[in-house]
Write a protein that holds these residues in place. Structure first.
Motif, short mmCIF file in Angstrom:
data_model
loop_
_atom_site.label_atom_id
_atom_site.label_comp_id
_atom_site.label_asym_id
_atom_site.label_seq_id
_atom_site.Cartn_x
_atom_site.Cartn_y
_atom_site.Cartn_z
N MET A 1 31.51 46.22 -0.96
CA MET A 1 32.51 46.96 -0.16
C MET A 1 33.85 47.00 -0.89
O MET A 1 34.30 46.00 -1.41
CB MET A 1 32.69 46.28 1.20
CG MET A 1 33.63 47.03 2.10
SD MET A 1 33.64 46.30 3.74
CE MET A 1 32.10 46.90 4.39
N ALA A 2 34.42 48.16 -0.95
CA ALA A 2 35.68 48.31 -1.68
C ALA A 2 36.82 47.65 -0.91
O ALA A 2 36.86 47.70 0.31
CB ALA A 2 35.99 49.78 -1.88
N VAL A 3 37.67 47.00 -1.64
CA VAL A 3 38.81 46.36 -1.01
C VAL A 3 40.09 47.01 -1.51
O VAL A 3 40.30 47.11 -2.71
CB VAL A 3 38.83 44.86 -1.32
CG1 VAL A 3 40.09 44.24 -0.80
CG2 VAL A 3 37.61 44.20 -0.74
N GLN A 4 40.88 47.44 -0.59
CA GLN A 4 42.13 48.07 -1.02
C GLN A 4 43.11 46.99 -1.43
O GLN A 4 43.32 46.03 -0.72
CB GLN A 4 42.73 48.88 0.15
CG GLN A 4 41.91 50.13 0.43
CD GLN A 4 42.15 50.62 1.83
OE1 GLN A 4 42.86 49.99 2.61
NE2 GLN A 4 41.54 51.74 2.16
N THR A 5 43.68 47.16 -2.60
CA THR A 5 44.70 46.20 -3.01
C THR A 5 46.03 46.68 -2.47
O THR A 5 46.25 47.88 -2.31
CB THR A 5 44.78 46.10 -4.53
OG1 THR A 5 44.81 47.43 -5.05
CG2 THR A 5 43.58 45.36 -5.09
N SER A 6 46.88 45.73 -2.20
CA SER A 6 48.13 46.13 -1.57
C SER A 6 49.12 46.60 -2.64
O SER A 6 49.40 45.90 -3.59
CB SER A 6 48.72 44.97 -0.78
OG SER A 6 49.19 44.00 -1.67
N THR A 7 49.59 47.79 -2.46
CA THR A 7 50.59 48.32 -3.39
C THR A 7 51.87 48.63 -2.64
O THR A 7 52.92 48.77 -3.26
CB THR A 7 50.09 49.62 -4.04
OG1 THR A 7 49.59 50.46 -3.01
CG2 THR A 7 48.98 49.33 -5.04
N ALA A 8 51.77 48.73 -1.33
CA ALA A 8 52.96 49.08 -0.56
C ALA A 8 53.94 47.91 -0.55
O ALA A 8 53.61 46.80 -0.96
CB ALA A 8 52.57 49.41 0.88
N ALA A 9 55.14 48.20 -0.11
CA ALA A 9 56.17 47.16 -0.05
C ALA A 9 55.73 46.08 0.93
O ALA A 9 55.01 46.35 1.87
CB ALA A 9 57.48 47.78 0.41
N PRO A 10 56.16 44.82 0.70
CA PRO A 10 55.78 43.76 1.62
C PRO A 10 56.27 44.06 3.03
O PRO A 10 57.32 44.68 3.21
CB PRO A 10 56.45 42.52 1.05
CG PRO A 10 57.21 42.93 -0.13
CD PRO A 10 56.99 44.37 -0.39
N MET A 11 55.47 43.59 3.99
CA MET A 11 55.84 43.85 5.37
C MET A 11 57.13 43.11 5.71
O MET A 11 57.29 41.95 5.35
CB MET A 11 54.71 43.35 6.26
CG MET A 11 54.95 43.59 7.72
SD MET A 11 53.48 43.17 8.62
CE MET A 11 53.48 41.42 8.43
N ALA A 12 58.02 43.79 6.40
CA ALA A 12 59.25 43.12 6.82
C ALA A 12 58.88 42.05 7.84
O ALA A 12 58.13 42.33 8.78
CB ALA A 12 60.20 44.13 7.44
N ALA A 13 59.34 40.83 7.62
CA ALA A 13 59.00 39.75 8.53
C ALA A 13 59.40 40.13 9.94
O ALA A 13 58.59 40.20 10.84
CB ALA A 13 59.69 38.46 8.10
N ALA B 1 54.44 36.25 7.13
CA ALA B 1 54.53 37.63 6.64
C ALA B 1 53.83 37.76 5.29
O ALA B 1 53.10 38.73 5.04
CB ALA B 1 56.00 38.04 6.52
N ARG C 1 48.35 45.91 7.61
CA ARG C 1 49.44 46.85 7.85
C ARG C 1 49.53 47.22 9.32
O ARG C 1 50.26 48.11 9.70
CB ARG C 1 49.19 48.14 7.06
CG ARG C 1 49.22 47.98 5.58
CD ARG C 1 50.63 48.24 5.05
NE ARG C 1 50.68 47.94 3.64
CZ ARG C 1 50.78 46.69 3.17
NH1 ARG C 1 50.84 45.68 4.01
NH2 ARG C 1 50.82 46.48 1.87
N VAL D 1 56.08 40.31 12.85
CA VAL D 1 55.41 39.03 13.07
C VAL D 1 56.02 38.28 14.24
O VAL D 1 55.54 37.21 14.61
CB VAL D 1 55.47 38.13 11.82
CG1 VAL D 1 54.59 38.69 10.72
CG2 VAL D 1 56.89 37.95 11.34
N GLU E 1 58.22 32.06 9.29
CA GLU E 1 58.17 33.52 9.41
C GLU E 1 57.85 34.15 8.06
O GLU E 1 57.03 35.07 7.96
CB GLU E 1 59.51 34.02 9.95
CG GLU E 1 59.48 35.47 10.37
CD GLU E 1 60.72 35.87 11.14
OE1 GLU E 1 61.25 35.05 11.90
OE2 GLU E 1 61.15 37.01 10.96
N ASP F 1 50.56 39.99 4.39
CA ASP F 1 50.73 40.93 3.31
C ASP F 1 49.62 40.77 2.27
O ASP F 1 49.06 41.73 1.78
CB ASP F 1 52.09 40.66 2.67
CG ASP F 1 52.59 41.88 1.94
OD1 ASP F 1 52.53 42.96 2.56
OD2 ASP F 1 53.00 41.75 0.78
#
Lengths: 266, 418
Positions: free
Chosen positions: B1-13, A123, A132, A137, A119, A127
């Motif tokens: 092509m522009a790629v957005q870099t991830s700045t947000a908090a990691p996704m909750a599993a 994730a 997003r 998951v 898991e 990420d």
């Protein structure tokens, strides 16, 4: 020039009496998107399946990262770092995202499945790809939209420290916004240093992300060129006739320009 | 092509969910057509109330114990069938396969005077071999499982007749085999069993929460675990209490109390198969093959081997069912595993929530559905209905279960869950 990640030389493949691939050469570089184009029946899917170990090829040379190898099964291809994302995505609707991403290669601790690790890794991968769009998951794949499924399928392919990812028409069934998302993901894979092969019928998609374009014509590799060196209409000619001006197959194998009315096929 | 870099908090599993969220999520799934075990549990409650109202003897301690021994063979066969059903296949021969294995057991025990353990082992091996043959015909020769097992259904019926010399029955007098269905655990051991089950369940749940929390993954709320554990403790406690009541007509001559030995056997099979199905790679692959065979094949799963193994498990479990049936009757006749056993077993799995379309189901479904079937059979027997009526009702119940399965599937498709 750097060594290509994948080099195929003189690949032949027949299904019974039907000679599907004839002496195909194909080269893919890391960090680049190579578009594989060709009309229906040109042999794109067969070529890709030979690369992925689904079909055994009859003759030819398979060189990966400078070493000649033999690939006879999807597992062997996977061990090299070759991953294919199929058009039909090959996801199990009744399993969740994590279970699908690790299908066939589950992490185990002893006898039992190591769910927490899987898991976490799933994730992290989503990420890293800046995904997003999925809430959890642990969502069943049945509940995902087309673009989300494509995303899961691609994430599944890159989870394995893969080096070559092959995408079979990833945008064919998607709307405008989702297509843009997926193409962005494709570009990001290459920018992360992976070799990407993109099969597509959509020339806009091809020119949007591809560094190189390889055109198949009736089982032969018509040409493999840099995307910046070729125009839209030349590619269409290569796809439909196997030849465009100086590039392409020898006249014996290509149809003459007179056979084709470009306005109709575009 | 522009790629957005991830700045947000990691996704909750998978985010932590509160008890209220679990409850609302459950109702959302129900509304979405994912009925799970609800039809079986609701059906069980309603049936028990109806039969209790109509026949006061139904809830008696003696009859309560009967439910377990009557439902045992069906539940065990149904557990094996779940594996085949998960692949979207069917095994119509499971009933007579269990009959043939029972005949092997009786023949070896009574006519060859083999010791019980060798006879049981040989019966199990017979089941495994049957499964290997059926599975190979389905997976390698690619005959539809319906046809293969329909042919086997007829053939095994004949094999049972041939083995039992055209209908004679062989009595089984081995005390160990007969004990499975006819003897009970001592009263104290019954309580120990209950405590072990409850503590074991709680421990597994808490360990899971701890290992997930240690990695920052979402966990079930402790209140939910407490409710589930409490539910098992209360229901199990009631069951053990009733089973520990004296049910002998003449307690001075022979005492009859405690949990029938077949109950821990079913629990053991339930735990082992549930563990294999939900916690091992093999189990995961069963679901994958049932959900999308092509995807499973491309993932490098040996689909043929999975399919053969499911038939082996099914026929192996049928053999255990046959042993239990021989134990219950103290004998084996050509109808052991015949008549409505197979339809009851398929019905049990489907009533419990296993889909006939593959990819969805649990071993627990078989036991819950088996309980429903046992209650129907037992209650109708008490009401004094004829065999004819029983067959009609069995047919209707099986059809109703398959109908619920098909309808809930359609509902799920409409709500995007499938």
């Amino acid at each position: 020039m750097t060594t290509p990640l994948l080099e195929l030389h003189g690949i032949n493949k027949s299904f019974g009496a039907v000679h599907v691939l004839r002496d195909v050469d194909f080269t893919v570089y890391a960090g680049e998107v190579t578009a594989l184009v060709g009309d229906n029946g040109a042999g794109k899917s067969t070529l890709v399946k030979c690369v992925g170990g689904i079909y055994p090829y009859d003759s030819g040379e398979y060189v990966f990262d400078g070493h000649p190898v033999h690939v006879h099964s999807p597992r062997e291809a996977g061990a090299l770092g070759v991953e294919i994302v199929y058009q039909d995505l090959a996801l199990c609707d009744n399993l969740d995202i994590v279970q699908n991403m690790f299908l066939g290669r589950e992490r185990r601790s002893g006898l039992i499945l190591d769910e927490p690790t899987m898991e976490q890794m799933a994730a992290q991968t989503l990420d890293r790809l800046s995904v997003r769009t999925v809430a959890s998951v642990r969502q069943q794949v049945a509940s995902l939209s087309g673009g989300q499924r494509q995303t899961v399928a691609i994430a599944k392919a890159v989870l394995w420290n893969s080096r070559l990812v092959i995408l079979d028409e990833p945008t064919a069934a998607l709307g405008v916004a989702q297509t843009a998302q997926v193409l962005e993901l494709v570009r990001q894979l290459a920018d992360n240093g992976l070799a990407v092969v993109l099969i597509s019928h959509n020339m806009n998609d091809v020119f949007a992300v591809a560094d190189r374009i390889a055109a198949l014509y009736l089982g032969r590799m018509a040409a493999q060129v840099k995307a910046s060196d070729i125009t839209h209409s030349q590619i269409v000619e290569l796809i439909t006739a196997g030849r465009s001006g100086d590039i392409g197959l020898a006249p014996a194998h290509a149809s003459t320009a007179a056979d084709i009315d470009l306005d109709e096929v575009d | 092509m522009a790629v957005q870099t991830s700045t947000a908090a990691p996704m909750a599993a998978s985010p932590n969910r509160s008890l209220a969220q679990h409850v609302s999520g459950y109702f959302r799934r129900l509304a979405g057509g994912e009925l799970g075990a609800l039809p079986a549990v609701a059906g069980l409650l309603v049936l028990c109330l109806i039969f209790t109202a109509l026949r006061p003897v139904f809830p008696s301690a003696r009859n309560f114990a009967n439910l377990f021994t009557q439902g045992a063979q069906i539940s065990i066969i149904a557990m094996g069938l779940v594996f085949v059903l998960l692949l979207g296949e069917i095994d119509l021969s499971a009933g007579f396969a269990s009959g043939v294995c029972a005949a092997v057991l009786a023949e070896l025990l009574t006519n060859w005077h083999w010791p019980w353990y060798l006879a049981i082992l040989t019966a199990l091996v017979t089941g495994v071999v049957i499964g290997l043959v059926l599975g190979t015909l389905v997976a390698k020769v690619r005959i539809p499982s319906f046809v293969v097992t329909l042919a086997a259904f007829l053939a095994f019926q004949g094999v049972a007749l041939l083995m039992l010399k055209n209908g004679a029955n062989i009595s089984v007098s081995d005390p160990v085999v007969n004990a499975i269905e006819n003897k009970n655990l001592p009263v104290w051991l019954s309580w120990v069993l209950l405590v072990a089950v409850v503590v074991g369940y709680l421990a597994v749940q808490l360990l899971r929460v701890r290992s997930r929390a240690a990695r920052g993954l979402g966990t079930d709320p402790l209140s939910l675990i407490a409710i589930k554990t409490g539910g098992i403790a209360v229901l199990g406690g009631l069951a053990v209490y009733f089973l520990n009541i004296e049910r002998s007509f003449n307690p001075l001559r022979v005492s009859l109390r405690g949990v029938p030995i077949v109950v821990p056997l079913i629990l053991l099979l339930l735990v082992v198969w549930s563990f294999i199905l939900s916690r091992t790679g093999y189990g995961r692959h069963i679901y994958a093959v049932g959900g999308n065979r092509e995807a499973a094949r491309r993932a490098g799963i040996n689909v043929d081997r999975i399919r053969i193994s499911a038939f082996v498990i099914c026929s192996g479990m049928a053999a255990i069912g046959g042993i239990v049936a021989a134990s219950r009757a103290n004998s084996v006749d050509p109808n052991t595993g015949g008549s409505n056993i197979l339809l009851y077993a398929v019905g049990a799995a489907v009533i419990g929530g296993t889909s006939l379309f593959g990819g969805k189901g649990r071993v627990l479904d078989a036991v819950l559905g088996g309980a429903v079937v046992a209650v129907i059979d037992n209650g109708m027997g008490l009401m004094g209905y004829s065999a004819g009526t029983k067959y009609v009702v069995t047919g209707i119940v099986l059809l109703a279960a398959a109908g619920i399965d098909a309808l809930s599937r359609r509902r799920a498709a409409a709500s995007g869950l499938r």
